[in-house]
Design a protein around this motif. Structure first.
Motif, PDB file in Angstrom:
ATOM      1  N   ALA A 157       0.856  -1.195   0.000  1.00 40.35           N
ATOM      2  CA  ALA A 157       0.000   0.000   0.000  1.00 40.35           C
ATOM      3  C   ALA A 157       0.889   1.240   0.000  1.00 40.35           C
ATOM      4  O   ALA A 157       2.051   1.191   0.405  1.00 40.35           O
ATOM      5  CB  ALA A 157      -0.926  -0.002   1.213  1.00 40.35           C
ATOM      6  N   GLU A 158       0.327   2.345  -0.452  1.00 39.05           N
ATOM      7  CA  GLU A 158       1.069   3.600  -0.485  1.00 39.05           C
ATOM      8  C   GLU A 158       1.257   4.138   0.932  1.00 39.05           C
ATOM      9  O   GLU A 158       0.440   3.913   1.816  1.00 39.05           O
ATOM     10  CB  GLU A 158       0.321   4.634  -1.324  1.00 39.05           C
ATOM     11  CG  GLU A 158       0.210   4.285  -2.800  1.00 39.05           C
ATOM     12  CD  GLU A 158       1.548   4.418  -3.518  1.00 39.05           C
ATOM     13  OE1 GLU A 158       2.279   5.384  -3.253  1.00 39.05           O
ATOM     14  OE2 GLU A 158       1.844   3.538  -4.352  1.00 39.05           O
ATOM     15  N   GLY A 159       2.359   4.849   1.130  1.00 40.53           N
ATOM     16  CA  GLY A 159       2.630   5.496   2.402  1.00 40.53           C
ATOM     17  C   GLY A 159       3.506   4.652   3.316  1.00 40.53           C
ATOM     18  O   GLY A 159       3.682   3.450   3.094  1.00 40.53           O
ATOM     19  N   PRO A 160       4.068   5.269   4.358  1.00 37.90           N
ATOM     20  CA  PRO A 160       4.936   4.546   5.287  1.00 37.90           C
ATOM     21  C   PRO A 160       4.130   3.827   6.358  1.00 37.90           C
ATOM     22  O   PRO A 160       2.951   4.115   6.570  1.00 37.90           O
ATOM     23  CB  PRO A 160       5.785   5.662   5.908  1.00 37.90           C
ATOM     24  CG  PRO A 160       4.856   6.840   5.919  1.00 37.90           C
ATOM     25  CD  PRO A 160       4.006   6.716   4.662  1.00 37.90           C
ATOM     26  N   THR A 161       4.769   2.901   7.044  1.00 39.03           N
ATOM     27  CA  THR A 161       4.169   2.274   8.216  1.00 39.03           C
ATOM     28  C   THR A 161       4.771   2.901   9.449  1.00 39.03           C
ATOM     29  O   THR A 161       5.850   3.500   9.395  1.00 39.03           O
ATOM     30  CB  THR A 161       4.421   0.755   8.225  1.00 39.03           C
ATOM     31  OG1 THR A 161       3.716   0.165   9.328  1.00 39.03           O
ATOM     32  CG2 THR A 161       5.903   0.439   8.370  1.00 39.03           C
ATOM     33  N   ASP A 162       4.095   2.779  10.579  1.00 40.02           N
ATOM     34  CA  ASP A 162       4.591   3.399  11.810  1.00 40.02           C
ATOM     35  C   ASP A 162       5.096   2.374  12.810  1.00 40.02           C
ATOM     36  O   ASP A 162       5.413   2.718  13.949  1.00 40.02           O
ATOM     37  CB  ASP A 162       3.501   4.261  12.451  1.00 40.02           C
ATOM     38  CG  ASP A 162       2.237   3.463  12.747  1.00 40.02           C
ATOM     39  OD1 ASP A 162       2.218   2.261  12.426  1.00 40.02           O
ATOM     40  OD2 ASP A 162       1.279   4.046  13.287  1.00 40.02           O
ATOM     41  N   ALA A 163       5.185   1.098  12.405  1.00 37.67           N
ATOM     42  CA  ALA A 163       5.657   0.067  13.332  1.00 37.67           C
ATOM     43  C   ALA A 163       6.200  -1.117  12.554  1.00 37.67           C
ATOM     44  O   ALA A 163       5.801  -1.368  11.413  1.00 37.67           O
ATOM     45  CB  ALA A 163       4.520  -0.379  14.255  1.00 37.67           C
ATOM     46  N   SER A 164       7.134  -1.853  13.200  1.00 36.44           N
ATOM     47  CA  SER A 164       7.698  -3.049  12.573  1.00 36.44           C
ATOM     48  C   SER A 164       7.090  -4.331  13.120  1.00 36.44           C
ATOM     49  O   SER A 164       7.297  -5.408  12.564  1.00 36.44           O
ATOM     50  CB  SER A 164       9.217  -3.080  12.789  1.00 36.44           C
ATOM     51  OG  SER A 164       9.856  -2.096  12.019  1.00 36.44           O
ATOM     52  N   PHE A 165       6.360  -4.211  14.254  1.00 34.27           N
ATOM     53  CA  PHE A 165       5.659  -5.359  14.846  1.00 34.27           C
ATOM     54  C   PHE A 165       6.614  -6.509  15.172  1.00 34.27           C
ATOM     55  O   PHE A 165       6.261  -7.680  15.029  1.00 34.27           O
ATOM     56  CB  PHE A 165       4.545  -5.857  13.917  1.00 34.27           C
ATOM     57  CG  PHE A 165       3.537  -4.810  13.551  1.00 34.27           C
ATOM     58  CD1 PHE A 165       2.597  -4.369  14.469  1.00 34.27           C
ATOM     59  CD2 PHE A 165       3.532  -4.255  12.285  1.00 34.27           C
ATOM     60  CE1 PHE A 165       1.665  -3.398  14.137  1.00 34.27           C
ATOM     61  CE2 PHE A 165       2.604  -3.276  11.932  1.00 34.27           C
ATOM     62  CZ  PHE A 165       1.669  -2.852  12.863  1.00 34.27           C
ATOM     63  N   GLY A 166       7.841  -6.166  15.595  1.00 39.58           N
ATOM     64  CA  GLY A 166       8.827  -7.207  15.894  1.00 39.58           C
ATOM     65  C   GLY A 166       8.392  -8.146  17.004  1.00 39.58           C
ATOM     66  O   GLY A 166       8.617  -9.356  16.939  1.00 39.58           O
ATOM     67  N   ILE A 167       7.759  -7.590  18.048  1.00 37.40           N
ATOM     68  CA  ILE A 167       7.328  -8.429  19.168  1.00 37.40           C
ATOM     69  C   ILE A 167       6.197  -9.346  18.741  1.00 37.40           C
ATOM     70  O   ILE A 167       6.113 -10.508  19.169  1.00 37.40           O
ATOM     71  CB  ILE A 167       6.909  -7.540  20.358  1.00 37.40           C
ATOM     72  CG1 ILE A 167       8.117  -6.724  20.842  1.00 37.40           C
ATOM     73  CG2 ILE A 167       6.343  -8.381  21.496  1.00 37.40           C
ATOM     74  CD1 ILE A 167       7.795  -5.756  21.963  1.00 37.40           C
ATOM     75  N   HIS A 168       5.326  -8.865  17.861  1.00 34.93           N
ATOM     76  CA  HIS A 168       4.244  -9.719  17.352  1.00 34.93           C
ATOM     77  C   HIS A 168       4.820 -10.905  16.574  1.00 34.93           C
ATOM     78  O   HIS A 168       4.356 -12.051  16.725  1.00 34.93           O
ATOM     79  CB  HIS A 168       3.323  -8.909  16.438  1.00 34.93           C
ATOM     80  CG  HIS A 168       2.551  -7.839  17.134  1.00 34.93           C
ATOM     81  ND1 HIS A 168       3.124  -6.636  17.477  1.00 34.93           N
ATOM     82  CD2 HIS A 168       1.250  -7.775  17.540  1.00 34.93           C
ATOM     83  CE1 HIS A 168       2.200  -5.874  18.065  1.00 34.93           C
ATOM     84  NE2 HIS A 168       1.064  -6.540  18.111  1.00 34.93           N
ATOM     85  N   VAL A 169       5.823 -10.625  15.754  1.00 34.02           N
ATOM     86  CA  VAL A 169       6.433 -11.698  14.965  1.00 34.02           C
ATOM     87  C   VAL A 169       7.158 -12.675  15.886  1.00 34.02           C
ATOM     88  O   VAL A 169       7.154 -13.888  15.658  1.00 34.02           O
ATOM     89  CB  VAL A 169       7.394 -11.111  13.913  1.00 34.02           C
ATOM     90  CG1 VAL A 169       8.118 -12.232  13.159  1.00 34.02           C
ATOM     91  CG2 VAL A 169       6.625 -10.235  12.933  1.00 34.02           C
ATOM     92  N   ALA A 170       7.780 -12.158  16.954  1.00 33.80           N
ATOM     93  CA  ALA A 170       8.442 -13.034  17.927  1.00 33.80           C
ATOM     94  C   ALA A 170       7.434 -13.986  18.570  1.00 33.80           C
ATOM     95  O   ALA A 170       7.725 -15.168  18.804  1.00 33.80           O
ATOM     96  CB  ALA A 170       9.133 -12.189  18.996  1.00 33.80           C
ATOM     97  N   LYS A 171       6.228 -13.476  18.833  1.00 28.47           N
ATOM     98  CA  LYS A 171       5.179 -14.330  19.389  1.00 28.47           C
ATOM     99  C   LYS A 171       4.780 -15.409  18.405  1.00 28.47           C
ATOM    100  O   LYS A 171       4.589 -16.582  18.779  1.00 28.47           O
ATOM    101  CB  LYS A 171       3.956 -13.481  19.758  1.00 28.47           C
ATOM    102  CG  LYS A 171       2.807 -14.293  20.337  1.00 28.47           C
ATOM    103  CD  LYS A 171       1.632 -13.402  20.727  1.00 28.47           C
ATOM    104  CE  LYS A 171       0.502 -14.240  21.324  1.00 28.47           C
ATOM    105  NZ  LYS A 171      -0.654 -13.401  21.722  1.00 28.47           N
TER     106      LYS A 171
END
Length: 335
Positions: A240-254
């Motif tokens: 999608a167009e535009g930047p994201t405001d998070a990498s969600f690293g902890i979610h991926v770790a879960k």
């Protein structure tokens, strides 16, 4: 032995014809293989252009879409030399950034090899070379660390890429400190944009790098979409167009099975880091402060010696004259 010699001499009489037949059969085999895979996987004939633009509608990765179970989620791409030369791509790990970049390179190569491509439509400019800096590995034989290997490959790209090249960069600078890595990533973006004019896909977790699009006129921000629901994360694998405001690293770790107590602690540490508050060691015994209350993303910057000197002053025991002398000394240091 005599029989073999006679056979060899007989074959030599027809060597030219045999070689020509072999070449013809190999070409037929290659063309028929391309035709078969194009037909069976619903590829389309790309339109080749000379304006340098890369326009792909609903592009797919030709290998992953076959190997992966379930429906493959296609994504479109638009790069050119006028408005969308540099794409800064952000989003969570496992969100599909690397796949998106690789499918773009494969579609370009397949088209120039004479094959139909995995997309609903494609209009492609000719690419002289595809440069990639993807993945992480070291070279212990030659004494090169992961970061050194990354920099060697990056140096080759910056020296040899042209306006007709396609460059794929995946998380440049992650092998060193945050500020060094961000500084290198920013400088590389500027070099490829302004000096080289190279069509570039740049995947990164440095969210500060998205500010490049505010400064460089032919750069854009895109991100891989994800849906967050509390501590749960659904990866949508859509660009999608535009930047994201998070990498969600902890979610991926879960998702990877990291123990819950580690995740809980990580969320607390992240919250404190974002708020700039003190982080304390969660161990039995005296509580030890790991970071000062003023800790922030700029904690790597060395303290100013003048500030340290001011902090150490015993103001209550200084006479007015001594205070003026100290102020004069500080002023001289700052000049």
């Amino acid at each position: 032995a005599e029989l073999f010699k006679e056979l060899r001499e007989w074959v030599m009489e027809f060597l030219g014809s045999l070689q020509a037949t072999t070449m013809a059969i190999s070409r037929i085999d290659a063309i028929s293989s391309l035709a078969e895979v194009s037909q069976s996987n619903n590829y389309v004939r790309p339109e080749m252009s000379d304006d340098g633009a890369l326009s792909i509608s609903d592009g797919r990765h030709p290998v992953i879409e076959v190997l992966r179970e379930g429906q493959y989620i296609p994504n479109s791409l638009q790069l050119d030399n006028k408005q969308r030369q540099l794409m800064i791509l952000t989003g969570p790990n496992m969100g599909g950034k690397s796949t998106y970049m690789r499918q773009t390179a494969l579609i370009c190569i397949m088209a120039q090899a004479g094959c139909f491509v995995p997309a609903s439509s494609a209009r492609l400019g000719m690419v002289d070379r595809v440069f990639t800096r993807v993945g992480a590995h070291d070279d212990l034989v030659h004494g090169h660390s992961t970061f050194m290997v990354e920099m060697l490959e990056l140096a080759n790209i910056l020296r040899n890429a042209t306006t007709n090249s396609l460059v794929l960069l995946d998380e440049i600078g992650r092998g060193t400190s945050t500020f060094d890595g961000l500084a290198l990533a920013w400088a590389v973006s500027e070099q490829l944009h302004a000096e080289k004019g190279v069509k570039t896909l740049f995947a990164t977790h440095y969210h500060q790098l998205t500010d490049v699009a505010k400064i460089l006129d032919r750069s854009v921000n895109c991100h891989m979409q994800a849906k967050e629901d509390g501590h749960e994360l659904t990866l949508l694998h859509r660009v999608a167009e535009g930047p994201t405001d998070a990498s969600f690293g902890i979610h991926v770790a879960k998702m990877a099975g990291v123990p819950e107590e580690v995740l809980v602690r990580a969320r607390k540490v992240l919250e404190n880091l974002e708020q700039g508050t003190t982080i304390e060691v969660s161990k039995a015994g005296p509580v030890q402060s790991v970071f000062s209350p003023t800790f922030s993303a700029r904690s790597e910057i060395k303290e100013n010696p003048v500030i340290n000197e001011i902090k150490k002053m015993d103001l209550m025991n200084l006479t007015p004259l001594q205070a003026l002398e100290k102020l004069h000394d500080i002023q001289q240091k700052l000049l």
